[in-house]
Design an enzyme around this catalytic site. Structure first.
Site, PDB file in Angstrom:
ATOM      1  N   ASP A   1     -40.879  -1.085   5.650  1.00 41.50           N
ATOM      2  CA  ASP A   1     -41.293  -0.986   4.250  1.00 41.50           C
ATOM      3  C   ASP A   1     -40.064  -1.037   3.359  1.00 41.50           C
ATOM      4  OD1 ASP A   1     -43.111  -0.860   2.164  1.00 41.50           O
ATOM      5  OD2 ASP A   1     -43.317   1.317   2.234  1.00 41.50           O
ATOM      6  N   GLY A   2     -40.268  -1.493   2.144  1.00 38.90           N
ATOM      7  CA  GLY A   2     -39.231  -1.507   1.124  1.00 38.90           C
ATOM      8  C   GLY A   2     -39.743  -0.797  -0.113  1.00 38.90           C
ATOM      9  N   GLU A  25     -38.086  -5.326   1.272  1.00 41.82           N
ATOM     10  CA  GLU A  25     -39.077  -5.603   2.325  1.00 41.82           C
ATOM     11  C   GLU A  25     -38.459  -6.501   3.396  1.00 41.82           C
ATOM     12  OE1 GLU A  25     -42.019  -4.241   2.638  1.00 41.82           O
ATOM     13  OE2 GLU A  25     -42.678  -3.656   0.630  1.00 41.82           O
ATOM     14  N   ASP A  60     -46.482  -3.880   4.941  1.00 39.12           N
ATOM     15  CA  ASP A  60     -47.486  -3.958   3.872  1.00 39.12           C
ATOM     16  C   ASP A  60     -47.119  -5.047   2.863  1.00 39.12           C
ATOM     17  OD1 ASP A  60     -45.444  -2.778   2.385  1.00 39.12           O
ATOM     18  OD2 ASP A  60     -46.452  -0.844   2.190  1.00 39.12           O
ATOM     19  N   HIS A  67     -50.010   2.431   1.605  1.00 40.46           N
ATOM     20  CA  HIS A  67     -50.498   3.674   1.000  1.00 40.46           C
ATOM     21  C   HIS A  67     -51.973   3.930   1.336  1.00 40.46           C
ATOM     22  CE1 HIS A  67     -46.693   3.515  -1.088  1.00 40.46           C
ATOM     23  NE2 HIS A  67     -46.998   2.310  -1.490  1.00 40.46           N
ATOM     24  N   ASP A 127     -42.379   4.250   4.285  1.00 42.46           N
ATOM     25  CA  ASP A 127     -42.318   4.413   2.834  1.00 42.46           C
ATOM     26  C   ASP A 127     -41.454   5.626   2.474  1.00 42.46           C
ATOM     27  OD1 ASP A 127     -43.269   3.742   0.081  1.00 42.46           O
ATOM     28  OD2 ASP A 127     -44.197   5.723   0.249  1.00 42.46           O
TER      29      ASP A 127
END
Length: 143
Positions: free
Chosen positions: A9-10, A47, A69, A124, A134
């Protein structure tokens, strides 16, 4: 080849702005967490960096399932956008330079080194490892 699961994740505080990335690598019972940040970046770049750094951390060729994501990251590989980018001199469908070209090129090299299955996960949404990435990404954002 070993079977490895990776979540990435970024995150960015402002876009552009300071940002961070996080990754969780899993092989059997082994779990490794990675993260880093940049003082001036974009969410998209973070990302991509997360995926690059996670794949670079593997010491040998592996069968990898990489979850992100980022629709941008996953769709690029699933829909093979990179084929036309390369054919068109790293220009996108709008004839503009592809952003973060160097990271895309590095991902393509890493994909050639490993067997990578790219999987989209909804962000999320309570997916534990995605939520952990995250947290890692947000914690790595330079203050």
């Amino acid at each position: 080849m070993k079977d490895v699961t990776i979540y990435t994740d970024g995150a960015c505080s402002g876009n552009p702005g300071p940002g961070g990335w996080g990754a969780v690598l899993m092989y059997g019972e082994n779990i490794k967490e990675l993260s880093g940040g940049d003082r001036l970046t974009t969410n998209q770049k973070m990302e991509l960096v997360a995926a690059v750094e996670a794949l670079k951390a593997l010491r040998e060729p592996c069968n990898v399932t990489l979850y992100s994501d980022s629709a941008y990251l996953i769709n690029c590989f699933r829909q093979k956008w990179y084929v036309n980018w390369q054919k068109n001199g790293w220009k996108n469908s709008k004839k503009e330079p592809v952003q973060n070209k160097e990271l895309w090129q590095e991902l393509l090299q890493l994909q050639d080194h490993h067997h990578v299955k790219w999987e989209k996960v909804k962000g999320h949404s309570g997916v534990d490892w995605n939520e952990r990435c995250d947290e890692l990404a947000r914690a790595a954002i330079p203050k």
